[in-house]
Design an enzyme around this catalytic site. Structure first.
Site, PDB file in Angstrom:
ATOM      1  N   ARG A  63       0.440  -1.083   3.536  1.00  0.00           N
ATOM      2  CA  ARG A  63       0.584  -0.059   2.498  1.00  0.00           C
ATOM      3  C   ARG A  63       1.512   1.064   2.969  1.00  0.00           C
ATOM      4  O   ARG A  63       2.304   1.607   2.192  1.00  0.00           O
ATOM      5  CB  ARG A  63      -0.801   0.483   2.133  1.00  0.00           C
ATOM      6  CG  ARG A  63      -0.822   1.306   0.863  1.00  0.00           C
ATOM      7  CD  ARG A  63      -2.221   1.388   0.283  1.00  0.00           C
ATOM      8  NE  ARG A  63      -2.232   2.317  -0.838  1.00  0.00           N
ATOM      9  CZ  ARG A  63      -2.839   3.514  -0.814  1.00  0.00           C
ATOM     10  NH1 ARG A  63      -3.484   3.909   0.270  1.00  0.00           N
ATOM     11  NH2 ARG A  63      -2.797   4.300  -1.866  1.00  0.00           N
ATOM     12  N   HIS A  67       4.755   2.226   0.894  1.00  0.00           N
ATOM     13  CA  HIS A  67       4.904   3.616   0.456  1.00  0.00           C
ATOM     14  C   HIS A  67       6.118   4.272   1.103  1.00  0.00           C
ATOM     15  O   HIS A  67       6.738   5.164   0.512  1.00  0.00           O
ATOM     16  CB  HIS A  67       3.639   4.426   0.766  1.00  0.00           C
ATOM     17  CG  HIS A  67       2.544   4.224  -0.225  1.00  0.00           C
ATOM     18  ND1 HIS A  67       1.857   5.269  -0.805  1.00  0.00           N
ATOM     19  CD2 HIS A  67       2.009   3.089  -0.757  1.00  0.00           C
ATOM     20  CE1 HIS A  67       0.955   4.784  -1.654  1.00  0.00           C
ATOM     21  NE2 HIS A  67       1.025   3.461  -1.628  1.00  0.00           N
ATOM     22  N   ASN A  95      -0.232   9.870  -1.523  1.00  0.00           N
ATOM     23  CA  ASN A  95      -0.255   9.343  -0.160  1.00  0.00           C
ATOM     24  C   ASN A  95      -1.478   9.772   0.642  1.00  0.00           C
ATOM     25  O   ASN A  95      -1.668   9.321   1.781  1.00  0.00           O
ATOM     26  CB  ASN A  95       1.015   9.764   0.595  1.00  0.00           C
ATOM     27  CG  ASN A  95       2.226   8.938   0.217  1.00  0.00           C
ATOM     28  OD1 ASN A  95       2.100   7.789  -0.189  1.00  0.00           O
ATOM     29  ND2 ASN A  95       3.408   9.524   0.351  1.00  0.00           N
ATOM     30  N   PRO A 167       4.160   3.018  -7.692  1.00  0.00           N
ATOM     31  CA  PRO A 167       3.446   2.404  -8.817  1.00  0.00           C
ATOM     32  C   PRO A 167       2.000   2.897  -8.885  1.00  0.00           C
ATOM     33  O   PRO A 167       1.373   3.136  -7.855  1.00  0.00           O
ATOM     34  CB  PRO A 167       3.515   0.902  -8.511  1.00  0.00           C
ATOM     35  CG  PRO A 167       3.849   0.795  -7.063  1.00  0.00           C
ATOM     36  CD  PRO A 167       4.596   2.030  -6.685  1.00  0.00           C
ATOM     37  N   ASP A 249     -10.145  -7.576  -2.981  1.00  0.00           N
ATOM     38  CA  ASP A 249     -10.384  -9.004  -3.176  1.00  0.00           C
ATOM     39  C   ASP A 249     -11.868  -9.258  -2.918  1.00  0.00           C
ATOM     40  O   ASP A 249     -12.324  -9.169  -1.774  1.00  0.00           O
ATOM     41  CB  ASP A 249      -9.528  -9.803  -2.184  1.00  0.00           C
ATOM     42  CG  ASP A 249      -9.711 -11.316  -2.316  1.00  0.00           C
ATOM     43  OD1 ASP A 249     -10.720 -11.750  -2.909  1.00  0.00           O
ATOM     44  OD2 ASP A 249      -8.847 -12.060  -1.818  1.00  0.00           O
ATOM     45  N   THR A 252     -12.190 -13.154  -0.584  1.00  0.00           N
ATOM     46  CA  THR A 252     -11.710 -13.324   0.800  1.00  0.00           C
ATOM     47  C   THR A 252     -10.982 -12.049   1.243  1.00  0.00           C
ATOM     48  O   THR A 252      -9.770 -12.049   1.465  1.00  0.00           O
ATOM     49  CB  THR A 252     -10.754 -14.539   0.923  1.00  0.00           C
ATOM     50  OG1 THR A 252      -9.637 -14.349   0.027  1.00  0.00           O
ATOM     51  CG2 THR A 252     -11.460 -15.839   0.590  1.00  0.00           C
TER      52      THR A 252
END
Length: 329
Positions: A63, A67, A95, A167, A249, A252
């Site tokens: 990430r 970013h 952030n 986004p 998720d 997994t």
């Protein structure tokens, strides 16, 4: 005096431009071969140690890379700390949820690289971040790939540059495509990169609107799997503490795989921006293909990560090699 051949003039201009104009073509997988030949192993060893300490290293580093690249290009400007007279990128509201383990991974890897006399102040923080992102993907079961290198670190970092450049979890397909296209990334690249959420986590406030206040007639987003929505409400009650985070998720969460796409088929995309990849007919075929074919997804992901790593690369006088990743030289 004779006239100059226009073709000769054009070719000379082109040669000069290729020599002088900074382009992503200056990135090379063997950039450090004669400068710091063991840089990849040094970074990998630090990343592996960090990974063994906490799995958060994986989503945090991926990430951080994303970013970084989407704001002012891949130049490690997101790692710079604010000072009394400058609010840096990392302190922008978008952030603040970047996990500290991503920053720590890069800073420790930089220290390890600089501990080798031949390498000291020769390897950029931006390149170390790009290598670390690849390494955590591999450590969590994802594909390995050659990382293009040769970036310089950015000369500035300002919170205001983050505005409107990342986004949002509420984005629809048009908004996602538009933002990614502005960086030379296709819809397929966007769908592939979104799958990094297979090892991600999110704070409850990023999706609470989908389970409590989606619309006047539908408090729960109808595109959410009903059982999954109930599970989310149990993990994220209305009065949940702001620091509580859950896996993106549900099946997994510690494996980098194509289960992300299988989850979307089941209505188990955590963000609106995840689930829309399946509900929108334009991207649904890609989701269905990669849900069935992990190898095809991995190939697309490598392509997308390589293209992402070329965004806004600093070269020449536009950057330098930071001595301390968190402090501008």
């Amino acid at each position: 005096m004779g006239r100059l051949n226009p073709i000769l003039v054009w070719s000379l201009c082109l040669s000069l431009c290729l020599f002088l104009c900074p382009t992503s073509a200056q990135l090379k997988t063997n950039f450090y071969a004669n400068i710091c030949p063991n840089v990849e192993n040094i970074v990998k060893n630090v990343v592996t140690q960090k990974f063994q300490q906490t799995f958060v290293t994986v989503p945090a580093t991926i990430r951080l890379f994303f970013h970084d690249c989407f704001v002012q290009g891949c130049d490690a400007s997101v790692i710079v700390a604010s000072t009394g007279n400058n609010k840096a990128e990392k302190d922008h509201p978008d952030n603040l949820s970047l996990a500290g383990d991503g920053f720590d991974t890069v800073i420790k890897a930089k220290a390890a690289v600089d501990a080798v006399p031949q390498c000291k102040n020769k390897v950029s923080c931006a390149d170390i971040l790009a290598l670390a992102a690849r390494d955590v993907i591999v450590l969590s079961g994802g594909p390995s790939y050659a990382v293009e290198l040769g970036r310089l670190d950015g000369l500035s970092s300002s919170s205001k540059n983050v505005d409107g450049n990342l986004p949002q979890p509420t984005f629809n397909l048009n908004q996602l495509n538009s933002m990614f296209a502005s960086h030379g990334l296709s819809q397929a690249d966007m769908v592939a990169l979104s799958a990094a959420h297979t090892v991600g986590f999110s704070h409850c406030n990023k999706f609470s609107n989908r389970i409590y206040s989606f619309s006047p007639g539908n408090p729960v987003d109808p595109s959410l799997n009903k059982a999954y929505a109930t599970q989310l409400q149990q993990m994220c009650p209305k009065d949940v503490a702001p620091d509580i985070a859950i896996n993106m998720d549900p099946n997994t969460p510690r494996t980098f795989d194509n289960v992300y796409f299988k989850n979307l088929e089941l209505g188990q995309g955590l963000f609106t921006s995840d689930q829309v990849l399946f509900t929108d007919a334009r991207s649904q075929p890609t989701v269905k293909t990669w849900a069935k074919d992990n190898a095809a997804f991995q190939r697309a992901f490598i392509t997308a990560m390589t293209k992402l790593g070329r965004v806004g690369v600093k070269t020449g006088n536009n950057g330098n090699i930071r001595r301390d990743c968190s402090v501008l030289n």
